[in-house]
Design a protein around this motif. Structure first.
Motif, PDB file in Angstrom:
ATOM      1  N   LEU A  63       0.818  -1.210   0.000  1.00  0.00           N
ATOM      2  CA  LEU A  63       0.000   0.000   0.000  1.00  0.00           C
ATOM      3  C   LEU A  63       0.855   1.265   0.000  1.00  0.00           C
ATOM      4  CD1 LEU A  63      -2.830   1.201   0.074  1.00  0.00           C
ATOM      5  CD2 LEU A  63      -2.824   0.982   2.546  1.00  0.00           C
ATOM      6  N   GLY A  99      -5.537   7.256   1.639  1.00  0.00           N
ATOM      7  CA  GLY A  99      -4.765   6.083   2.059  1.00  0.00           C
ATOM      8  C   GLY A  99      -4.012   6.254   3.355  1.00  0.00           C
ATOM      9  N   HIS A 100      -3.942   7.462   3.920  1.00  0.00           N
ATOM     10  CA  HIS A 100      -3.116   7.674   5.113  1.00  0.00           C
ATOM     11  C   HIS A 100      -3.653   6.921   6.333  1.00  0.00           C
ATOM     12  CE1 HIS A 100      -0.755  11.476   3.712  1.00  0.00           C
ATOM     13  NE2 HIS A 100      -0.797  10.519   2.796  1.00  0.00           N
ATOM     14  N   LEU A 128       0.763   3.897  -3.148  1.00  0.00           N
ATOM     15  CA  LEU A 128       0.300   5.267  -2.923  1.00  0.00           C
ATOM     16  C   LEU A 128       1.325   6.272  -3.444  1.00  0.00           C
ATOM     17  CD1 LEU A 128      -1.858   7.114  -1.748  1.00  0.00           C
ATOM     18  CD2 LEU A 128      -0.723   6.936   0.470  1.00  0.00           C
ATOM     19  N   ALA A 151      -5.431   4.198   6.287  1.00  0.00           N
ATOM     20  CA  ALA A 151      -5.196   2.748   6.063  1.00  0.00           C
ATOM     21  C   ALA A 151      -3.754   2.359   6.388  1.00  0.00           C
ATOM     22  CB  ALA A 151      -5.516   2.386   4.611  1.00  0.00           C
TER      23      ALA A 151
END
Length: 624
Positions: free
Chosen positions: A11, A37-38, A15, A40
């Motif tokens: 991930l 995404g931060h 990203l 996650a």
């Protein structure tokens, strides 16, 4: 709205890649979010922290130093080698809880079981220091099998024990592979064994070996026959290959005093051998040689000259009141014993109590049978009349060795000669049982042949493994990858030239060579065929023999000619066709004959005793 998609392994990485993609797009008024995404990633990092803590607390057997996967890999490597030791009575399949043997299937009527166990002592230390492990398997089998033979017993099956601190699969496979080859040579099945990985018990690179052999003998043939031994009986000695596997702690002490290393040129043996190579010469296995002689009834006792040398082992087979008188001038003593005697300032008693001094076995034979037994032995091995049975004198050792000092000094004075050996290649397609017979022959010190290359037209066959275990270079030339026979043969020819090959043996090579190839190698190309040529040429020779109802068939080693199975004959071995024979049973007996015939032919041609004349006929040298 424009979307950027990225695919990566994690991930965090994906990203970063997506953001780089977004940054590459520009137009007036463009905006994009920077927080995708931060949350996650934060969640993943927290989970990983917990996983790492759990993994640090969770131990495996491998963490303690025992690698079960490596052990399983070793078993898989040696399974096919163990199968080659199959014999009547056992299937030699590894993997069960215990090994099984059927005495009835082995042909015994009223048997007594005979067991023996041994190791190879500190010869291990020399092998470990030299990084040469393959010969230890033969040492281990020989030490046990030769002991069992001393009671007249046929070796039936063998078990090995290999222990180490950390399992090196390659080293272990080399050793256990050597055990399997030796079992095959001895005629006993490798029924199982134990590999023990014991961290903290052995230092890095160290290991230990133990072997266990079980044999059987019919009750009436048990040795020694102490009641039959009498004054005047003849002592017949059979040659050892060298030190065998006893006395190596003393050998290492002498070597330490001499300031020689294992890599130094040996001041004994052949000039092209190092000290380590000579000392690691494998122990001879005597079962194939001695069993026929022992079963003849002519031998009253057999002493294996093992730990304790000549002085300790002969009394074990002599009755009270009798002694052995040996004359060392009557047999050949290898130069290594002379060197040990001189370099270590060893007394005659120390030499004869520690080492075999050139005799691996001593037989007690009645005078009437002595010459016949000696002749039978000398067909296959060096053997001599070395002494006699005499009345034991009070306060005198039960074994007296005459002329030992003079003979040791004489052995050290022999000029060392290096015999030029013929460079041989063997072409195979399968399991390589005939290849193994040729390898064993070429290992003999007196052999005129050196096998430098084994070529197979099929990858992964057992014969390639046999060659690798023997330290012989191998190549695969897969015929399926070539557009023509000529192209295939040309590649084989290139390899033979590259390795400086002088003689080629076809051992189960299932390809017909082109006329151009045969002409080039004319007189240097040997083949073996499972019939007494010129009868039953071509395929299915055993089936042809059974259909023709002949009483005798066999095998033929011949020079290869352009016509199939038509070249000049070098050696033939006859095999009777028995009532009730099947193609399978006849094939098995012919294969045994092949293992005798091919090595004989190899020696005859490699030594120059036999050559192919210009007229296509065999020429024998007169002096041979």
């Amino acid at each position: 709205v424009l979307a950027v998609t990225a695919v990566r392994s994690s991930l965090e990485v994906v990203l970063q890649a997506a953001n780089q993609g977004v940054a590459g797009i520009g137009f007036p008024g463009a905006v994009y979010r920077r927080d995708i995404g931060h949350r996650a990633i934060a969640h993943l990092n927290q989970s990983r922290s917990v996983d790492v803590k759990e993994q640090l607390q969770r131990l495996t057997y491998k963490d303690s130093g025992v690698d079960i996967a490596a052990g399983n890999q070793l078993v898989e490597l040696i399974k096919p080698l163990a199968r080659t030791t199959t014999r009547p009575g056992c299937g030699a399949e590894l993997g069960g809880f215990a090994g099984l043997f059927d005495l009835k299937a082995a042909g015994f009527v009223d048997p007594i079981l005979v067991s023996g166990t041994d190791g190879v002592g500190t010869k291990l230390k020399i092998a470990q220091a030299c990084g040469r492990h393959g010969g230890l398997g033969q040492d281990l089998v020989a030490m046990c099998v030769n002991d069992v033979l001393a009671h007249g017993a046929e070796p039936l099956f063998f078990l090995d024990y290999f222990s180490c601190g950390s399992l090196d699969v390659e080293v272990a496979a080399s050793i256990v592979g050597g055990v399997a080859k030796a079992c095959e040579a001895a005629g006993c099945g490798l029924l199982g064994g134990e590999t023990a990985e014991m961290p903290g018990v052995y230092a890095a690179g160290e290991y230990d070996l133990a072997g266990f052999c079980v044999g059987a003998v019919e009750r009436g043939a048990l040795l020694p026959r102490l009641q039959d031994i009498s004054k005047g009986d003849v002592l017949t000695g059979v040659a050892s290959s060298g030190i065998h596997s006893n006395g190596f702690s003393l050998v290492r002490k002498v070597l330490e005093r001499s300031k020689l290393s294992f890599g130094s040129a040996a001041p004994f043996g052949n000039q092209n051998q190092s000290v380590g190579e000579v000392l690691l010469t494998p122990t001879k296995i005597y079962s194939r040689l001695l069993l026929p002689v022992l079963r003849s009834g002519a031998v009253k006792a057999y002493a294996h000259i093992t730990g304790g040398g000549l002085l300790e082992n002969l009394p074990r087979v002599l009755p009270q009141g009798l002694a052995a008188e040996l004359d060392a001038s009557q047999w050949r003593i290898p130069a290594v014993f002379s060197w040990l005697h001189e370099e270590g300032s060893l007394s005659e008693e120390e030499m004869s109590r520690t080492f075999n001094c050139g005799l691996g076995a001593v037989l007690v034979v009645g005078p009437a049978d002595a010459q016949r037994v000696l002749c039978e032995l000398q067909v296959h091995e060096e053997a001599w009349v070395v002494g006699s049975v005499v009345p034991k004198k009070p306060d005198v050792s039960p074994v007296v060795v005459l002329n030992l000092k003079q003979s040791l000094m004489k052995a050290g004075c022999h000029e060392v000669t290096v015999q030029k050996k013929t460079r041989v290649a063997v072409l195979i397609s399968g399991s390589g049982t005939n290849l193994q017979a040729l390898i064993d022959q070429a290992k003999a010190p007196c052999s005129s042949a050196e096998i430098v290359l084994v070529v197979s037209n099929r990858p992964g066959v057992q014969g390639l493994k046999r060659a690798a275990l023997a330290g012989i270079q191998t190549r695969v030339v897969d015929h399926k990858l070539f557009g023509s026979r000529a192209e295939f043969d040309s590649t084989i020819d290139f390899l033979l030239e590259e390795f400086g090959v002088e003689l080629v043996c076809l051992a189960g090579f299932m390809r017909i060579l082109t006329g151009i190839f045969v002409k080039k190698w004319n007189g240097r190309l040997l083949n073996i065929h499972p019939s007494l040529l010129p009868s039953f040429k071509g395929v299915n020779a055993q089936q042809q023999a059974l259909q023709a109802r002949v009483l005798i068939t066999g095998c033929t080693v011949h020079f290869v000619a352009e016509e199939v199975d038509a070249g000049a004959i070098v050696v033939q071995e006859a095999v009777p066709v028995l009532i009730g024979d099947t193609e399978e049973s006849l094939c098995a007996r012919i294969r045994e004959a092949e293992h005798k015939a091919f090595p004989k032919a190899l020696e005859l041609v490699a030594s120059g005793a036999v050559q192919l004349g210009p007229d296509g006929n065999v020429i024998w040298k007169k002096e041979n």
